[in-house]
Scaffold this active site. Sequence first.
Site, PDB file in Angstrom:
ATOM      1  N   LYS A 238       7.801   6.519  -2.980  1.00 23.95           N
ATOM      2  CA  LYS A 238       7.545   7.070  -1.646  1.00 23.95           C
ATOM      3  C   LYS A 238       6.657   6.167  -0.794  1.00 23.95           C
ATOM      4  O   LYS A 238       6.730   6.204   0.429  1.00 23.95           O
ATOM      5  CB  LYS A 238       6.867   8.434  -1.779  1.00 23.95           C
ATOM      6  CG  LYS A 238       7.839   9.564  -1.864  1.00 23.95           C
ATOM      7  CD  LYS A 238       7.083  10.876  -1.753  1.00 23.95           C
ATOM      8  CE  LYS A 238       8.024  12.051  -1.926  1.00 23.95           C
ATOM      9  NZ  LYS A 238       7.312  13.261  -2.244  1.00 23.95           N
ATOM     10  N   ARG A 239       5.829   5.412  -1.464  1.00 23.12           N
ATOM     11  CA  ARG A 239       4.937   4.496  -0.744  1.00 23.12           C
ATOM     12  C   ARG A 239       5.709   3.548   0.166  1.00 23.12           C
ATOM     13  O   ARG A 239       5.209   3.075   1.158  1.00 23.12           O
ATOM     14  CB  ARG A 239       4.154   3.639  -1.744  1.00 23.12           C
ATOM     15  CG  ARG A 239       2.885   4.207  -2.263  1.00 23.12           C
ATOM     16  CD  ARG A 239       2.182   3.211  -3.162  1.00 23.12           C
ATOM     17  NE  ARG A 239       3.033   2.784  -4.277  1.00 23.12           N
ATOM     18  CZ  ARG A 239       3.430   1.547  -4.473  1.00 23.12           C
ATOM     19  NH1 ARG A 239       3.077   0.594  -3.646  1.00 23.12           N
ATOM     20  NH2 ARG A 239       4.184   1.228  -5.503  1.00 23.12           N
TER      21      ARG A 239
END
Length: 472
Positions: A238-239
């Site tokens: 997700k980063r």
Amino acid sequence: MNVRTRFAPSPTGYLHVGGARTALFSWLYARKTGGKFILRIEDTDRERSTEASVNAILEGMEWLGLDYDEGPFYQTEQFDRYQEVIKQLLDSGDAYYCDCSKERLTALREQQMADKEKPRYDGCCRDKGLSAADNTVVRFKNPLDGDVIIDDLVKGRVVINNRELDDLIIERTDGTPTYNLTVVVDDWDMKMTHIIRGDDHLNNTPRQINILTALGAELPVYAHVPMILGDDGKRLSKRHGAVSVMQYKEDGYLPEALINYLVRLSWSHGDQEIFSREQMIEFFDAVDINTSASAFNTEKLQWLNQHYIKNKDPAVLADLMQQYITAAGYTSDDGPELTAVLKVFQERCSTLVELAQEIRFLYQDFTEYNAKQAKKQFKEASLPVLQSLQEQYASLQDWTAEAIHHVVENTVNTLEVGFGKVGQPLRLAVTGHGKSPSIDITLELLGKEKTLARLQQAIEFIKAKQAAGSRQ
Ligand code: GLU
């Protein structure tokens, strides 16, 4: 051979791009060979599996057009069958009950780590002949020596010595089967011929092969696909931005662009970049899958998306755009026909979200201008230009791109200014953001009434700016 492949997600989250790519390769392999593609939901981890996640996976696959021939099958519906196979392994002497306590196993692991050995079960109960009890698990009797050989379609030959493996638990004390057992039973029962999955599963494969062999099952062919990394070389998460397939939909990507991007991410066919679905199927071969991990590149995805948006049938695009137009907070009901608008605008944007923003001015009035543009284009010298344009457009009967263009030319000539000094303030006046295709077509789409109102608004804006300036 009747090829059978599967996608076997655990429903513990959305369908992410890594999963989608694995599914795509399995799907492609089945389509390529005229085989069958099966969807199996591995939901035995009841605490982490959710119905929302199952739905997200089904929705993601549908959006990407990865249609399955059988399933979805749910592992939670197969518990009786898993019990049956565990019993079969116990009866044949390929599995045994073990009552080693947690404390013993912890002490064993600590000792092995202190001795710099790989932590593994030491086979303490292997030959005890224990019977089932409340505190027993069932372990698979892994062969003690010999090699497990995997001729992986992607990785090539992988050899693992059995001494590196241990007797893994196949049934917990509560009677539930463990992951490696359920996968084996299902792959066997579902007659899988090709297991295409992420290479994070490679260390499960020798264990699964040993269980399959003990059951007398025919072994499938394996293809372990490398990971997808973020642009910083770390495992994609997700980063790095969107990783959920449906998030890409929301962000305005077309499924064909994402599919094309994913297939190229770790597979190639010469230096071709654009693949139709048919071409992908025609050219795909698992042995051409890259052996090393590939990094996700959003710019390339955008480039592909722009290509597909540009080439989409405008009428189909108009249907797709409704969702993004609504999300942008306006409607295309009142204004130029959307299909006609898209024909002109579709090549200009790399996402549908951007496209919805870009055409907004045709349907929705605005009171603010892009500040940077306004500073540049709405100078004092623009006032007579816009006033002249307004006057001429007000009396223009024939509202066509040609006549509109003629007015611009006429203004350039009479006021003796460069084309940009007319076109740019005009463009900003009508769009608010200053971006549009050729100004004559833009104005034709916008219509006479709205063009005049926008010119009036810009004139007032410049006048107000002047007044404010002179007051200072
Ligand atoms: N359920 C596993 C996962 O989601 C995949 C298992 C497999 O493909 O064998 O990672």
